[in-house]
Design a protein around this motif. Sequence first.
Motif, PDB file in Angstrom:
ATOM      1  N   UNK A 250       0.807  -1.219   0.000  1.00  0.00           N
ATOM      2  CA  UNK A 250       0.000   0.000   0.000  1.00  0.00           C
ATOM      3  C   UNK A 250       0.840   1.269   0.000  1.00  0.00           C
ATOM      4  N   UNK A 251       2.013   1.203   0.641  1.00  0.00           N
ATOM      5  CA  UNK A 251       2.877   2.388   0.703  1.00  0.00           C
ATOM      6  C   UNK A 251       3.612   2.645  -0.601  1.00  0.00           C
ATOM      7  N   UNK A 252       3.598   1.675  -1.481  1.00  0.00           N
ATOM      8  CA  UNK A 252       4.307   1.804  -2.751  1.00  0.00           C
ATOM      9  C   UNK A 252       3.758   2.974  -3.563  1.00  0.00           C
TER      10      UNK A 252
ATOM     11  N   UNK B 191      13.208   7.915   4.704  1.00  0.00           N
ATOM     12  CA  UNK B 191      13.901   6.689   5.112  1.00  0.00           C
ATOM     13  C   UNK B 191      12.917   5.636   5.626  1.00  0.00           C
ATOM     14  N   UNK B 192      11.990   6.043   6.470  1.00  0.00           N
ATOM     15  CA  UNK B 192      11.011   5.091   7.004  1.00  0.00           C
ATOM     16  C   UNK B 192      10.027   4.638   5.930  1.00  0.00           C
ATOM     17  N   UNK B 193       9.661   5.552   5.043  1.00  0.00           N
ATOM     18  CA  UNK B 193       8.770   5.185   3.950  1.00  0.00           C
ATOM     19  C   UNK B 193       9.434   4.177   3.021  1.00  0.00           C
ATOM     20  N   UNK B 194      10.696   4.409   2.676  1.00  0.00           N
ATOM     21  CA  UNK B 194      11.432   3.465   1.830  1.00  0.00           C
ATOM     22  C   UNK B 194      11.515   2.092   2.491  1.00  0.00           C
ATOM     23  N   UNK B 195      11.640   2.073   3.814  1.00  0.00           N
ATOM     24  CA  UNK B 195      11.710   0.810   4.545  1.00  0.00           C
ATOM     25  C   UNK B 195      10.406   0.026   4.419  1.00  0.00           C
ATOM     26  N   UNK B 196       9.277   0.708   4.552  1.00  0.00           N
ATOM     27  CA  UNK B 196       7.970   0.055   4.419  1.00  0.00           C
ATOM     28  C   UNK B 196       7.784  -0.488   3.002  1.00  0.00           C
ATOM     29  N   UNK B 197       8.172   0.314   2.011  1.00  0.00           N
ATOM     30  CA  UNK B 197       8.041  -0.116   0.613  1.00  0.00           C
ATOM     31  C   UNK B 197       8.910  -1.345   0.345  1.00  0.00           C
ATOM     32  N   UNK B 198      10.144  -1.318   0.809  1.00  0.00           N
ATOM     33  CA  UNK B 198      11.056  -2.444   0.580  1.00  0.00           C
ATOM     34  C   UNK B 198      10.584  -3.703   1.302  1.00  0.00           C
ATOM     35  N   UNK B 199      10.018  -3.540   2.483  1.00  0.00           N
ATOM     36  CA  UNK B 199       9.493  -4.694   3.212  1.00  0.00           C
ATOM     37  C   UNK B 199       8.334  -5.336   2.450  1.00  0.00           C
ATOM     38  N   UNK B 200       7.495  -4.507   1.818  1.00  0.00           N
ATOM     39  CA  UNK B 200       6.359  -5.022   1.065  1.00  0.00           C
ATOM     40  C   UNK B 200       6.728  -5.567  -0.294  1.00  0.00           C
ATOM     41  N   UNK B 201       7.920  -5.224  -0.789  1.00  0.00           N
ATOM     42  CA  UNK B 201       8.355  -5.671  -2.107  1.00  0.00           C
ATOM     43  C   UNK B 201       9.528  -6.645  -2.037  1.00  0.00           C
TER      44      UNK B 201
ATOM     45  N   UNK C 124      15.044  10.499 -14.034  1.00  0.00           N
ATOM     46  CA  UNK C 124      15.506   9.864 -12.804  1.00  0.00           C
ATOM     47  C   UNK C 124      15.064   8.402 -12.817  1.00  0.00           C
ATOM     48  N   UNK C 125      16.006   7.486 -12.782  1.00  0.00           N
ATOM     49  CA  UNK C 125      15.700   6.055 -12.831  1.00  0.00           C
ATOM     50  C   UNK C 125      16.697   5.324 -11.949  1.00  0.00           C
ATOM     51  N   UNK C 126      16.206   4.699 -10.908  1.00  0.00           N
ATOM     52  CA  UNK C 126      17.120   3.971 -10.044  1.00  0.00           C
ATOM     53  C   UNK C 126      16.442   2.774  -9.397  1.00  0.00           C
ATOM     54  N   UNK C 127      17.276   1.907  -8.864  1.00  0.00           N
ATOM     55  CA  UNK C 127      16.827   0.660  -8.255  1.00  0.00           C
ATOM     56  C   UNK C 127      17.200   0.689  -6.781  1.00  0.00           C
ATOM     57  N   UNK C 128      16.193   0.520  -5.911  1.00  0.00           N
ATOM     58  CA  UNK C 128      16.431   0.525  -4.465  1.00  0.00           C
ATOM     59  C   UNK C 128      16.424  -0.913  -3.958  1.00  0.00           C
ATOM     60  N   UNK C 129      17.400  -1.258  -3.149  1.00  0.00           N
ATOM     61  CA  UNK C 129      17.464  -2.618  -2.607  1.00  0.00           C
ATOM     62  C   UNK C 129      18.054  -2.614  -1.201  1.00  0.00           C
TER      63      UNK C 129
ATOM     64  N   UNK D 161      21.471   1.381  -2.275  1.00  0.00           N
ATOM     65  CA  UNK D 161      21.463   0.263  -1.330  1.00  0.00           C
ATOM     66  C   UNK D 161      21.117   0.834   0.044  1.00  0.00           C
ATOM     67  N   UNK D 162      19.952   0.459   0.563  1.00  0.00           N
ATOM     68  CA  UNK D 162      19.423   1.091   1.777  1.00  0.00           C
ATOM     69  C   UNK D 162      19.824   0.314   3.025  1.00  0.00           C
ATOM     70  N   UNK D 163      20.926   0.726   3.634  1.00  0.00           N
ATOM     71  CA  UNK D 163      21.386   0.081   4.864  1.00  0.00           C
ATOM     72  C   UNK D 163      20.437   0.366   6.031  1.00  0.00           C
TER      73      UNK D 163
END
Length: 508
Positions: free
Chosen positions: A29-31, A52-62, A75-80, A397-399
Motif C-alpha cells: 500500500x505504501x508503494x 527513510x522510514x517510507x522506503x523501509x515500508x516499501x522495501x518490506x512489502x516488495x 531519474x531512474x534507479x533501483x532501491x534494494x 542500497x538502503x542500509x
Amino acid sequence: MDWFLGLLSLLCCCCCFYYRHLQSKKACKAEPTEWPLLGHLFGLLANLHHYHDWATVVLAGRRYNFPVQAGLTGVRFFITCDPSNVRHIFTSNFLNYPKGEEYAEIFDVLGHGIFNADGDSWRSQRAKSQLLMAAPRFRSFSARCTRDKVDKSLLPFLAHVADADAGARCDLHDVILRMTFDMTCNLVFGVDPGCLRIGLPVVPVAHAMDDVLNATFLRHIFPPACWSLMYRYELGPEKKMAVARRTIDRFAADTIAKRRSDHELGSSSDMLSSFICCSNDDDVSDDFLRDTAINLLFAGRDTTGAALSWFFYLVCKNPHVEQKILDELAPIAATKGEQQDMVAFDVSELSSLVYLHAALCECLRLYPPLPFHHKAAIAGDVLPSGHELKAGDKILVYSYSMGRMEGVWGKDCMEFRPERWVTNDGKLRREPSYKFLAFNAGPRTCLGKEVAFTQMKAVAAAVLWNFAVEAVPGHVVEPKLSVMLHMKNGLAVTVKRRKVQPTHDTTQ
C-alpha cells in the motif's frame, strides 16, 4: 459550456478509475503510484518528509527490492536492501558497480577525493590512506586526541551544564557533532577549532557542512538538469550549497597554507602533514590536499557524530542497557581511585569490553550514519534477486532499511538488543558486512572503522559513567532529510552528575 463541464467530469472519472486500477496492482500500500510520463515522482515527493522510514515500508512489502521510475524527468534507479544483492554489488561483481559519474556530480563538493574516486585514482588514494592510518604513530596520535578532547572539552562542558541548574538541558546531538568536528579537524588538519568551548561558538564551516549534506540528499531526488540549473543561479537549497562550498573551500585553503608554512611540519602526526611530507612534489598540489582533507573531514565528523547521537538516544530509552554498560565499566573505574572528580578511560582499557561494543554495533544496525549507498551499473546485469539492470542504472542500497527487515534480523529487528551481538560463551558475534553495512562492504570497506570504534567507546564510556543523561519528555527525535542520518530536531536531554557510582555485579 455544458459540453466542456461534461468532458471535464468524464476526464476526472477516467483518472479516478485509472488511479484505482494502479492501486490494485500494488504489492504494498505504501508503494508509490506509477503515473504515465511522471513515473513515481509524485510518490517520492509526497514522502520526502519521512523518506527513510517510507522506503523501509516499501522495501518490506516488495521483498527488499523496488525499481523506481520517474518518467520524463530522467531519474531512474533501483532501491534494494537484499543482502544477496548487496554481496553481489559490493563484492562479487564489484568492478561493474563503481560510484559513477553521477555520484561525483551530486557530491561535487568532495572534488576528486577518495569517496568520489573510482578505478586507479581510488586505488592509489586508498593505498596511501591505508598506509598512513595503519602506522603506529598515527594510531597513537588518534588515541591521544580522543582522550584529550574527552578529558578537556566534553566532560568539562557536560559538568558545566549539570552544575548550571537542577533542570539544565542541552542538545546532545549538537554537542556530539561539535566534539567530533574538533577531533576530526585535529586528526586531519592538526588544529582544534574549539567548537565545544563554553558558550558554544558559531563555527561557519560546520554549518556549511550541514547545508551541503541537506542539499546533496535532494540531488538524489531531483533530475540533474533541475538541480544544476538551481545551483548555477543559486536558487532554493542550491543557494545554500553554493555559499557552503565557498566557506568550506576558504577553510581548507587557509588551513593548508598554514600547514605548508609550518617549519615543524615533519614532527606533526596529523593526516594533512603526513600527506605533504610523504608525497612527491607532483602529487601534493593544493587541489589534491583540499579534496583529501575535505573527504576525511566529512567522514570523521558526520559518521561518528551521528552514530554517537543515536547511541545515547537508544540508551536513554533502554535503561537496562545503560546499567549493563556501567557494570562492565565498573572494574576499570575501580582502578582509577576516588580522588578524581571525573573518570575518563584510555582506549586500551575499553578494547576488550564486549557489551559496550555490542551496544554500539546494535545502534549502527538500526541507525547507520549513511542510510543508503549510491552505486551505478557500468554494464547490464542480473542481480541474485532476479531483477535486471541496464547499463547506467543508478542503485541505492538502503542500509537503514536492511537493519529493519525481519527476514534479515529476525522478528525482534526493531528492538534495541545488544545481546544479539554476543555469543553464548560471551564473545562478540561477527556478522557479514553485506548484512551489516555500517562500514561499507567489499574492497571499499571503511578504513576508519577502528578509529571510529575507538572514539565511540571512549566517549560513550566517559559520558555514561560520569553523568546520568535523560531524554526530555515529549521531545520528538527523528531522522533528518539528509544523506547523513542526523537528527531533525536534535536530542534534548537533561544532564546530572552521578552522585553514587554503580558497583560491579557479575550476576547480571
